[in-house]
Design a protein around this motif. Structure first.
Motif, PDB file in Angstrom:
ATOM      1  N   SER A 139       0.913  -1.213   0.101  1.00 39.69           N
ATOM      2  CA  SER A 139      -0.102  -0.142   0.189  1.00 39.69           C
ATOM      3  C   SER A 139       0.730   1.278   0.048  1.00 39.69           C
ATOM      4  O   SER A 139       0.587   2.273  -0.516  1.00 39.69           O
ATOM      5  CB  SER A 139      -0.902   0.014   1.160  1.00 39.69           C
ATOM      6  OG  SER A 139      -0.136   0.162   2.413  1.00 39.69           O
ATOM      7  N   ASP A 140       1.917   1.331   0.569  1.00 34.92           N
ATOM      8  CA  ASP A 140       2.646   2.503   0.773  1.00 34.92           C
ATOM      9  C   ASP A 140       3.349   2.479  -0.703  1.00 34.92           C
ATOM     10  O   ASP A 140       3.486   3.755  -1.233  1.00 34.92           O
ATOM     11  CB  ASP A 140       4.019   2.222   1.607  1.00 34.92           C
ATOM     12  CG  ASP A 140       3.505   2.372   3.146  1.00 34.92           C
ATOM     13  OD1 ASP A 140       2.328   2.710   3.564  1.00 34.92           O
ATOM     14  OD2 ASP A 140       4.399   1.783   4.125  1.00 34.92           O
ATOM     15  N   ILE A 141       3.880   1.822  -1.335  1.00 38.00           N
ATOM     16  CA  ILE A 141       4.625   1.796  -2.669  1.00 38.00           C
ATOM     17  C   ILE A 141       3.506   2.148  -3.763  1.00 38.00           C
ATOM     18  O   ILE A 141       3.710   2.918  -4.690  1.00 38.00           O
ATOM     19  CB  ILE A 141       5.086   0.381  -3.063  1.00 38.00           C
ATOM     20  CG1 ILE A 141       6.429   0.249  -2.176  1.00 38.00           C
ATOM     21  CG2 ILE A 141       5.592   0.552  -4.554  1.00 38.00           C
ATOM     22  CD1 ILE A 141       7.538   1.143  -2.133  1.00 38.00           C
ATOM     23  N   ARG A 142       2.370   1.480  -3.631  1.00 35.07           N
ATOM     24  CA  ARG A 142       1.219   1.831  -4.569  1.00 35.07           C
ATOM     25  C   ARG A 142       1.011   3.453  -4.318  1.00 35.07           C
ATOM     26  O   ARG A 142       0.719   4.146  -5.266  1.00 35.07           O
ATOM     27  CB  ARG A 142      -0.007   1.002  -4.172  1.00 35.07           C
ATOM     28  CG  ARG A 142      -1.066   1.016  -5.144  1.00 35.07           C
ATOM     29  CD  ARG A 142      -2.282   0.358  -5.139  1.00 35.07           C
ATOM     30  NE  ARG A 142      -1.719  -1.218  -5.650  1.00 35.07           N
ATOM     31  CZ  ARG A 142      -1.300  -2.257  -5.033  1.00 35.07           C
ATOM     32  NH1 ARG A 142      -1.708  -2.551  -3.897  1.00 35.07           N
ATOM     33  NH2 ARG A 142      -1.356  -3.326  -5.428  1.00 35.07           N
TER      34      ARG A 142
ATOM     35  N   GLU B  42       0.093   5.902 -14.642  1.00 37.30           N
ATOM     36  CA  GLU B  42      -1.327   5.394 -14.830  1.00 37.30           C
ATOM     37  C   GLU B  42      -1.673   3.881 -13.865  1.00 37.30           C
ATOM     38  O   GLU B  42      -0.566   3.261 -13.679  1.00 37.30           O
ATOM     39  CB  GLU B  42      -1.584   4.758 -16.320  1.00 37.30           C
ATOM     40  CG  GLU B  42      -1.624   6.082 -17.026  1.00 37.30           C
ATOM     41  CD  GLU B  42      -1.655   5.725 -18.633  1.00 37.30           C
ATOM     42  OE1 GLU B  42      -2.172   4.703 -19.107  1.00 37.30           O
ATOM     43  OE2 GLU B  42      -1.307   6.705 -19.639  1.00 37.30           O
ATOM     44  N   ALA B  43      -2.761   3.493 -13.834  1.00 35.45           N
ATOM     45  CA  ALA B  43      -3.016   2.372 -13.112  1.00 35.45           C
ATOM     46  C   ALA B  43      -2.493   1.180 -13.451  1.00 35.45           C
ATOM     47  O   ALA B  43      -1.977   0.494 -12.788  1.00 35.45           O
ATOM     48  CB  ALA B  43      -4.590   2.204 -12.736  1.00 35.45           C
ATOM     49  N   GLY B  44      -2.588   0.807 -14.785  1.00 38.48           N
ATOM     50  CA  GLY B  44      -1.730  -0.117 -15.247  1.00 38.48           C
ATOM     51  C   GLY B  44      -0.553  -0.300 -15.220  1.00 38.48           C
ATOM     52  O   GLY B  44       0.145  -1.506 -14.872  1.00 38.48           O
ATOM     53  N   GLU B  45       0.231   0.848 -15.323  1.00 39.98           N
ATOM     54  CA  GLU B  45       1.620   1.094 -15.198  1.00 39.98           C
ATOM     55  C   GLU B  45       1.900   0.674 -13.745  1.00 39.98           C
ATOM     56  O   GLU B  45       2.900  -0.072 -13.063  1.00 39.98           O
ATOM     57  CB  GLU B  45       2.280   2.192 -15.476  1.00 39.98           C
ATOM     58  CG  GLU B  45       2.213   2.698 -17.094  1.00 39.98           C
ATOM     59  CD  GLU B  45       2.514   3.938 -17.377  1.00 39.98           C
ATOM     60  OE1 GLU B  45       3.154   4.237 -18.402  1.00 39.98           O
ATOM     61  OE2 GLU B  45       2.510   4.774 -16.453  1.00 39.98           O
ATOM     62  N   VAL B  46       1.214   1.113 -12.745  1.00 36.90           N
ATOM     63  CA  VAL B  46       1.554   0.905 -11.303  1.00 36.90           C
ATOM     64  C   VAL B  46       1.385  -0.556 -10.869  1.00 36.90           C
ATOM     65  O   VAL B  46       2.229  -1.021 -10.333  1.00 36.90           O
ATOM     66  CB  VAL B  46       0.307   1.716 -10.518  1.00 36.90           C
ATOM     67  CG1 VAL B  46       0.356   1.348  -8.972  1.00 36.90           C
ATOM     68  CG2 VAL B  46       0.520   3.092 -10.532  1.00 36.90           C
ATOM     69  N   GLU B  47       0.318  -1.260 -11.514  1.00 39.26           N
ATOM     70  CA  GLU B  47       0.126  -2.589 -11.287  1.00 39.26           C
ATOM     71  C   GLU B  47       1.361  -3.450 -11.863  1.00 39.26           C
ATOM     72  O   GLU B  47       1.884  -4.369 -11.190  1.00 39.26           O
ATOM     73  CB  GLU B  47      -1.168  -3.111 -11.791  1.00 39.26           C
ATOM     74  CG  GLU B  47      -2.420  -2.695 -10.935  1.00 39.26           C
ATOM     75  CD  GLU B  47      -2.202  -2.733  -9.507  1.00 39.26           C
ATOM     76  OE1 GLU B  47      -1.779  -3.823  -8.952  1.00 39.26           O
ATOM     77  OE2 GLU B  47      -2.485  -1.841  -8.754  1.00 39.26           O
TER      78      GLU B  47
END
Length: 155
Positions: free
Chosen positions: A22-25, A34-39
């Protein structure tokens, strides 16, 4: 921020200290990825063992118990806030020695008792109960220590 630059920056952070997912996210989203890049980055970091929630929880539990003198309730609550699973939290708490929390509670209550300026025994006991609860200890544990202090004539 570019994906490769974000990867280099986040791996440098993870190499210095432990982080949970959660901290890294939250950091990656703050960098406007972008959300896809984050995942994608999250999966890569987990696979490469830069992020390990079990390892993070173990370090967190040891540090908060040893340095902050927190009890199990407060530690569990904070780890839940970070989104860690109950199994990971339970395993991390199991790594501590058996009586770490009991000795810290008694030591903390004795120290607090010396600092109290209350003459009324009821108010002193209530102040000690609040202190123990704020540190994350269960009422039963606090009451047991207070009974020992009373038996010693300190309360």
């Amino acid at each position: 921020m570019e994906l490769e630059k974000a990867y280099q920056k986040i791996t440098a952070l993870c190499a210095r200290r432990e982080y949970c997912c959660s901290d890294i996210r939250a950091k990656l989203l703050k960098w406007e990825l972008e959300a896809g890049e984050v995942e994608q980055l999250m999966q890569q970091l987990i696979q490469q063992d830069f992020i390990n929630e079990g390892r993070y929880a173990g370090v967190y539990v040891r540090d908060k118990a040893r340095f902050n003198k927190w009890g199990p309730t407060k530690i569990i609550w904070n780890l839940r806030q970070k989104g860690l699973s109950e199994e990971v939290i339970k395993d991390a708490l199991a790594t501590l020695e058996e009586d770490v929390f009991g000795s810290q509670l008694e030591q903390g209550l004795r120290q607090k008792l010396r600092l109290l300026r209350q003459d009324d025994p009821y108010k002193r006991k209530q102040a000690l109960l609040r202190f123990g609860a704020s540190r994350g200890f269960a009422f039963e544990e606090i009451a047991a220590v207070l009974d020992r202090l009373k038996a010693e004539g300190l309360l």
